[in-house]
Design an enzyme around this catalytic site. Structure first.
Site, PDB file in Angstrom:
ATOM      1  N   HIS A  59     -42.983 -15.361  54.004  1.00  0.00           N
ATOM      2  CA  HIS A  59     -44.028 -16.163  54.005  1.00  0.00           C
ATOM      3  C   HIS A  59     -44.472 -16.117  55.564  1.00  0.00           C
ATOM      4  O   HIS A  59     -45.760 -15.968  55.845  1.00  0.00           O
ATOM      5  CB  HIS A  59     -43.500 -17.530  53.838  1.00  0.00           C
ATOM      6  N   ASP A 106     -48.992 -23.475  54.058  1.00  0.00           N
ATOM      7  CA  ASP A 106     -48.449 -22.714  52.827  1.00  0.00           C
ATOM      8  C   ASP A 106     -48.328 -23.545  51.487  1.00  0.00           C
ATOM      9  O   ASP A 106     -48.240 -24.687  51.653  1.00  0.00           O
ATOM     10  CB  ASP A 106     -47.126 -22.405  53.325  1.00  0.00           C
ATOM     11  N   TRP A 124     -43.501 -11.298  45.379  1.00  0.00           N
ATOM     12  CA  TRP A 124     -44.917 -10.803  45.224  1.00  0.00           C
ATOM     13  C   TRP A 124     -44.976  -9.712  46.529  1.00  0.00           C
ATOM     14  O   TRP A 124     -45.938  -9.017  46.228  1.00  0.00           O
ATOM     15  CB  TRP A 124     -45.632 -12.052  45.437  1.00  0.00           C
ATOM     16  N   ASN A 125     -44.558 -10.086  47.499  1.00  0.00           N
ATOM     17  CA  ASN A 125     -44.599  -9.246  48.778  1.00  0.00           C
ATOM     18  C   ASN A 125     -44.406  -7.676  48.341  1.00  0.00           C
ATOM     19  O   ASN A 125     -45.190  -6.740  48.666  1.00  0.00           O
ATOM     20  CB  ASN A 125     -43.924  -9.864  50.128  1.00  0.00           C
ATOM     21  N   ALA A 150     -37.091 -18.158  41.590  1.00  0.00           N
ATOM     22  CA  ALA A 150     -38.475 -18.709  41.867  1.00  0.00           C
ATOM     23  C   ALA A 150     -39.501 -18.358  40.719  1.00  0.00           C
ATOM     24  O   ALA A 150     -39.211 -18.376  39.798  1.00  0.00           O
ATOM     25  CB  ALA A 150     -38.875 -18.061  43.581  1.00  0.00           C
ATOM     26  N   GLU A 151     -40.611 -17.407  41.262  1.00  0.00           N
ATOM     27  CA  GLU A 151     -41.581 -17.299  40.381  1.00  0.00           C
ATOM     28  C   GLU A 151     -41.445 -16.037  39.752  1.00  0.00           C
ATOM     29  O   GLU A 151     -42.350 -15.304  39.304  1.00  0.00           O
ATOM     30  CB  GLU A 151     -43.213 -17.444  40.746  1.00  0.00           C
TER      31      GLU A 151
END
Length: 481
Positions: free
Chosen positions: A17, A117, A371-372, A391-392
């Protein structure tokens, strides 16, 4: 208009993040000289890597961006593991108020808003107290944002008990996906746990209160999901990605590559044929116990593929800490594995991921689907085999495999963060996924498709591109306040 404006970014603790926040801050100040940005940093009590990373980021930071490191806080010992992050962020609220007040006193340009965030939505209350707008930087996909908003709606407005979906065969229609989503396999694990689900969906409720949402995606990657967000009651959405740290021009001087380990890894890759190596890496918090590590090793040996494997040791059971490198990986691998594979593979700890993905020798990426990492892989045109962890990430795997056709799958319902999850993957399953990624007829078609999306990701950021124009719209919104 020449009025200078100041934005305060509040990233969630954790390297992924923080790095994304720094990168979008750079984009903003590069695009508009009237903007200055302060990034408030919360440091997790157990994440020692952040300290050294902050130093390296600060050394290369653009003019107009400043860091303020908030006092380190420890949540109450009575805090549950589920509520740890929420309570940790909440404990910094007074520090944020004080830091913003100090900025105003030291003559910073007029405060134009707080950009929080996706997990720091409690700080929206601070923006309200200061009578300034709040925005959200959503560091995952547009599809994940749409799913979060839709779940909050069906829970709060239609009184659906989402925990009942755990273990069910239900396939749900979500506006952000074209295909029905098998709920038990792909919804984030938090949804199935009362306390965790309540905390997760409280973010969606607060997000609706903001002036706008910056999303780390680009319209060409997720056209359906981006379009669906307007119908879900979202504030204005600005797809401004891919926001990734992809500067690898000086390979050995970025992302820690000038360390002896980083140099050795890249030297080894230099000796491998183009697109011949499969890279296995599972993110800052990805790790495997001995039994699973042995299965991965057997799969790699059976596949006879060249490989580069980032293997991390799990945290001590019961402790809140990040994974770390094994002192001696041979102790958790099959006997003789390192010797037998010495000519074709390397087992490493920490990995300079961007430099590795950018290397022409890399032909595939076995990934946790953070995602990164997903955006980095797309940027460099490297196909993914999905092995989500928490997580996702299961949701990201569904989007990559089913919605977009950009990835092969190893396992899609593996969950480290849910006791009832499928927590073991066999060597045969792993080997099969690697072969689908590297050798099958579909692999060639998939590689071509990923290359096409890679080109679109680069065009999105240049002048006239979709993300370039979206960022301009966000800046205009900020300057109007």
């Amino acid at each position: 208009m020449s009025t200078k404006s100041h934005l305060v970014f509040i990233p969630s603790p954790g390297l992924g993040h923080l790095v994304s926040t720094v990168e979008i801050a750079k984009l903003l100040v590069d695009r508009d000289g009237r903007l200055s940005i302060t990034i408030l940093i919360m440091k997790l009590p157990f994440d020692s890597e952040v300290d050294s990373r902050i130093e390296s980021l600060a050394a290369s930071i653009a003019a107009g961006i400043h860091f303020v490191i908030l006092p380190r806080r420890n949540p109450s010992p009575d805090t549950s593991r589920v509520a740890f992050l929420t309570d940790f962020i909440e404990s910094h609220k007074a520090d944020v108020r004080e830091a913003v007040a100090d900025l105003n006193m030291c003559g910073s340009p007029q405060l134009a808003g707080l950009v929080v965030d996706m997990f720091c939505t409690t700080m929206i209350e601070v923006a309200s107290e200061l009578s300034v707008p709040s925005y959200v930087f959503f560091t995952s996909s547009a599809a994940a944002l749409g799913l979060l908003l839709h779940l909050q709606s069906i829970q709060d407005e239609h009184h659906m008990d989402l925990t009942e979906l755990e273990g069910s065969d239900a396939e749900l229609d979500f506006p952000c996906f074209r295909n029905p989503l098998p709920a038990a396999k792909f919804l984030p694990s938090d949804v199935f746990i009362n306390e965790a689900g309540r905390l997760l969906l409280s973010h969606a409720l607060r997000i609706r209160e903001t002036r706008g949402i910056l999303v780390n995606t680009f319209t060409e990657l997720e056209p359906h999901a981006v379009e669906a967000l307007a119908g879900l009651g979202a504030p204005p959405v600005y797809p401004v990605g891919p926001i990734v740290n992809i500067k690898v021009e000086s390979r050995r001087g970025t992302e820690g590559n000038n360390s002896p380990k980083g140099f050795e890894i890249l030297e080894w890759l230099d000796q491998q044929p183009e697109t011949s190596v499969v890279f296995l890496c599972f993110g800052s918090f990805g790790s495997f116990d001995e039994d699973q590590a042995k299965e991965i090793a057997r799969a790699l040996e059976q596949s006879r593929r060249r490989f580069l494997w980032s293997l991390r040791q799990p945290p001590t059971k019961g402790k809140l800490e990040a994974p770390h490198d094994y002192a001696n990986p041979a102790e958790v691998l099959p006997e003789g594995f390192l010797d037998r594979t010495a000519r074709v593979g390397r087992v490493i700890g920490w990995a300079p991921q961007v430099a590795i993905l950018s290397h022409p020798a890399i032909g595939g990426f076995v990934s946790h689907c953070g995602w990164n990492s997903t955006l980095e892989s797309i940027w460099f045109g490297v196909p993914i085999a999905t092995w989500p962890q928490y997580a996702e990430q299961q949701l990201n795997a569904f989007e990559l495999v089913v919605e977009l056709g950009l990835a092969a799958q190893i396992k899609v319902d593996y969950r480290k963060d849910l006791v009832k999850g499928s927590n073991f993957v066999t060597a045969d399953e792993i080997e099969g996924g690697i072969r689908k990624l590297m050798e099958s007829h579909e692999a060639a078609e998939r590689r071509k498709k990923v290359k096409e999306v890679s080109e679109k990701s680069r065009k999105a950021l240049v002048e006239g591109g979709s993300s370039y124009l979206s960022l301009a719209s966000f800046i205009e919104n900020v300057q109007r306040q």
